[in-house]
Design a protein around this motif. Sequence first.
Motif, short mmCIF file in Angstrom:
data_model
loop_
_atom_site.label_atom_id
_atom_site.label_comp_id
_atom_site.label_asym_id
_atom_site.label_seq_id
_atom_site.Cartn_x
_atom_site.Cartn_y
_atom_site.Cartn_z
N LEU A 23 84.51 7.31 -54.93
CA LEU A 23 83.38 6.46 -55.33
C LEU A 23 83.03 6.67 -56.80
O LEU A 23 82.78 5.71 -57.54
CB LEU A 23 82.16 6.74 -54.46
CG LEU A 23 82.22 6.21 -53.03
CD1 LEU A 23 81.03 6.72 -52.23
CD2 LEU A 23 82.24 4.69 -53.04
N THR A 24 83.02 7.93 -57.23
CA THR A 24 82.70 8.23 -58.63
C THR A 24 83.73 7.60 -59.56
O THR A 24 83.38 7.01 -60.59
CB THR A 24 82.65 9.75 -58.85
OG1 THR A 24 81.69 10.31 -57.95
CG2 THR A 24 82.27 10.10 -60.27
N GLY A 26 85.53 5.00 -58.91
CA GLY A 26 85.33 3.54 -58.85
C GLY A 26 84.19 3.08 -59.73
O GLY A 26 84.30 2.08 -60.44
N TYR A 27 83.07 3.84 -59.69
CA TYR A 27 81.93 3.48 -60.55
C TYR A 27 82.29 3.63 -62.03
O TYR A 27 81.90 2.80 -62.85
CB TYR A 27 80.71 4.35 -60.22
CG TYR A 27 80.04 3.98 -58.91
CD1 TYR A 27 79.75 2.66 -58.60
CD2 TYR A 27 79.70 4.96 -58.00
CE1 TYR A 27 79.15 2.33 -57.39
CE2 TYR A 27 79.09 4.65 -56.79
CZ TYR A 27 78.82 3.32 -56.50
OH TYR A 27 78.22 3.00 -55.32
N ALA A 28 83.04 4.68 -62.36
CA ALA A 28 83.46 4.87 -63.75
C ALA A 28 84.37 3.73 -64.22
O ALA A 28 84.23 3.22 -65.34
CB ALA A 28 84.17 6.21 -63.91
N ASN A 30 84.37 0.70 -63.02
CA ASN A 30 83.52 -0.48 -63.13
C ASN A 30 82.74 -0.46 -64.45
O ASN A 30 82.63 -1.48 -65.14
CB ASN A 30 82.57 -0.55 -61.94
CG ASN A 30 81.73 -1.80 -61.94
OD1 ASN A 30 82.24 -2.89 -62.22
ND2 ASN A 30 80.45 -1.68 -61.64
N ASP A 31 82.18 0.70 -64.81
CA ASP A 31 81.45 0.82 -66.07
C ASP A 31 82.37 0.57 -67.26
O ASP A 31 81.98 -0.09 -68.23
CB ASP A 31 80.81 2.20 -66.19
CG ASP A 31 79.64 2.40 -65.23
OD1 ASP A 31 79.15 1.39 -64.67
OD2 ASP A 31 79.23 3.56 -65.04
N ASN A 34 83.00 -3.16 -67.51
CA ASN A 34 81.82 -3.85 -68.05
C ASN A 34 81.68 -3.62 -69.54
O ASN A 34 81.32 -4.53 -70.29
CB ASN A 34 80.56 -3.41 -67.31
CG ASN A 34 80.46 -4.03 -65.93
OD1 ASN A 34 81.00 -5.10 -65.68
ND2 ASN A 34 79.78 -3.35 -65.03
#
Length: 111
Positions: A23-24, A26-28, A30-31, A34
């Motif tokens: 998850l971490t 994946g969030y990284a 995504n950031d 963006n």
Amino acid sequence: GGEAVRAGELSPGQLGAFLVLGLTAGYAANDAANAYIRASAAVSGCSRALDLLEGAHVHAAAAARHESKPIEVANGGISVSFRAVSFYYPGSDTASAALADVSFEVPPSSV
């Protein structure tokens, strides 16, 4: 993952840590995506601004070809009018105008 926990090859804590790590990551990702999108938009905006600044001589040449009227300031202010204005982005075909035959008037002191 569940099969490895049942078989004793992986503890529930290790599985949980792996999921949190996923998850971490994946969030990284995504950031980062963006940030790339925002940077790309900023570069496009700067490129367009530079195109407009570099194209100032084109506008001056166009003004020289057409009759321009001097701005007269009266007590009421300045009115601005555009009549049959068309705009094409540089490099686009003439069949797809961004603005086509736009006309409007801004009366004095209305802005």
